[in-house]
Design an enzyme around this catalytic site. Structure first.
Site, PDB file in Angstrom:
ATOM      1  N   LYS A  43      69.311 -42.859  73.138  1.00 44.01           N
ATOM      2  CA  LYS A  43      69.702 -43.377  71.884  1.00 44.01           C
ATOM      3  C   LYS A  43      70.787 -44.223  72.120  1.00 44.01           C
ATOM      4  CE  LYS A  43      66.970 -41.027  69.248  1.00 44.01           C
ATOM      5  NZ  LYS A  43      65.618 -41.945  68.256  1.00 44.01           N
ATOM      6  N   SER A 276      62.428 -32.675  73.402  1.00 44.13           N
ATOM      7  CA  SER A 276      61.511 -33.757  73.377  1.00 44.13           C
ATOM      8  C   SER A 276      60.717 -34.008  74.905  1.00 44.13           C
ATOM      9  CB  SER A 276      61.976 -34.914  72.770  1.00 44.13           C
ATOM     10  OG  SER A 276      62.860 -35.508  73.527  1.00 44.13           O
TER      11      SER A 276
END
Length: 451
Positions: A43, A276
């Protein structure tokens, strides 16, 4: 040569081949390990890009406040950039996110507001709604909106995609991304398909998210939406960053399978990844029938395992959710070829007890009286006493007996027995279904957990 600031370390993350966790797959699997970014996640790339675009468009002014709803990682990237650029940050997140993420955001100077997970996106309490309201109420603020801000996927089109293409020398055949906002999978997917239309792009989703059904049918079905534990992937709406024309397939992974695979990656590859990443690699195993020997799969490992030490890397948390295969004391007993309990009468001599220890190669023996277990003796305890008084070996066991061993239920999970074992107490007793006692030592427990 040195760098001007920490933001210059973003990108150029390594591509690492997986071995043990890719066993059983027909082709090579390479992990794009994004926790090498300064905020320990993929991110960082889009966080800085969204700020830069906002600055260029005049939406973010000097001294302004950045406001965003985040599962944690985007907030970290924004917070790092804000520190260097002189902005304030207010983030909303959900109570599903790990405490570690919230604490790190606060450590980076951000204000964090935790909102309930199990509400509709339009609900005034949702972290989407709260962040939007704060953006209206806060002077000189910029609402980032990573879900619909197309600078998100632009960052991956300009940076992550070219890196993967160059690192694989254009040989990549499959890209696998556990997807939430859609920025990574759409941005990288677009770049790679412009290079080679045959590259397959697989998005990984969680059960409880509506993205998979939407991809397959074009239908927004809220019946698909229910609470799930996996962090950072899946959605209960479709962010604008999704460009489904660049995605070939959606695969859903359970909370349990994603957590277990993440732990395997850490233990078997030495790559300490987040939740994830486990989901993404698990999806590849679920889809291995679609892969061929000469394929080259790149899977994005989004973030670092330090975000999840209180969750998927915590055995108790995993056990409470049924994510670990629970091994009980019954399993230990059932695996023994000889289940006879060796005990000694308190009227026997210490020398008799020592002989039993030697004969059966054991260190802990229950002490009985009239057929009842009343105490215990241990090699450790006897050693100190006999060392100080060698003549003690001729005395009765009753004179050297120790506290009786705790009696624990046979159905007790092995992981929950640590409170019964101590330096002074090296064993426990369990009673089976027919009333026979069995002794389990700390070495039995260690061997069981190591398997």
């Amino acid at each position: 040569m040195w760098l001007n600031n920490i933001l210059e370390t973003i990108g150029n993350t390594p591509l690492i081949e997986l071995h043990k966790t890719a066993k059983g797959l027909p082709c090579k699997v390479l992990a794009k390990v994004e926790y090498f970014n300064p905020g320990n996640s993929v991110k960082d790339r889009m966080a800085v890009k969204m700020i830069e675009v906002a600055e260029q468009e005049g939406k973010l002014k000097p001294g302004g406040t950045i406001i965003e709803g985040t599962s944690g990682n985007t907030g970290m990237g924004l917070a790092i950039a804000a520190i260097l650029k002189g902005y304030k940050c207010i983030f909303t997140t959900t109570d599903k996110q790990s405490k570690e993420k919230v604490d790190i955001l606060k450590a980076l100077g951000a204000e964090v507001i935790v909102c309930p997970t199990n509400v509709e996106p339009e609900d005034p309490q949702s972290y989407y709604s709260v962040s939007k309201r704060l953006a209206v109420e806060t002077p000189n603020s910029f609402y980032v909106n990573q879900y619909d801000n197309l600078a998100n996927r632009l960052a991956h089109y300009e940076q992550t995609g070219p890196e993967i293409w160059e690192q694989t020398e254009g040989k990549i055949t499959h890209l696998v991304v556990a997807s939430g906002t859609g920025g990574t999978v759409s941005g990288v997917g677009k770049f790679l398909k412009e290079k080679n239309q045959d590259i397959q792009v697989w998005a990984v989703d969680s059960y409880g998210s509506l993205l998979t059904k939407y991809f397959r049918t074009g239908e927004l079905d809220n019946k698909e939406v229910y609470p799930y534990i996996t962090e950072g992937i899946g959605e209960d709406f479709v962010p604008q960053n999704y460009d489904m024309q660049y995605i070939d397939y959606f695969e859903q992974v359970t909370d349990k399978d994603g957590a277990i695979m993440a732990r395997r990656i850490a233990k078997e590859e030495g790559i300490f990844v987040g939740y994830s990443a486990g989901s993404a690699l698990q999806a590849i195993h679920q889809l291995k029938g679609k892969l061929k020997k000469d394929d080259l799969v790149v899977v994005v490992f989004h973030d670092h395992g330090s975000r999840y030490v209180g969750k998927i890397y915590n055995d108790q948390w995993m056990l409470e959710r049924g994510f670990l295969e629970v091994k009980t004391l019954k399993d230990i007993i059932g695996g023994r070829s000889n289940s006879k309990l060796i005990s000694v009468e308190q009227g026997a001599t210490v020398a008799d007890a020592v002989d039993l220890m030697k004969k059966y190669d054991i260190e802990n023996i229950p002490v009985t009286h009239n057929g009842e277990i009343v105490a215990s003796i241990s090699e450790t305890g006897l050693f100190q006493k006999i060392f100080n008084n060698p003549e003690l070996k001729n005395d009765l066991v009753e004179k050297v007996k120790e506290h009786p061993y705790p009696i624990v239920s046979i159905e007790t999970p092995v992981e929950k027995t640590n409170s019964f074992i101590s330096k002074e107490n090296g064993a426990i007793l369990v009673k089976d279904e027919v009333g026979n006692f069995h002794i389990i030592t700390k070495y039995d427990l260690i061997q069981s957990l190591a398997k």
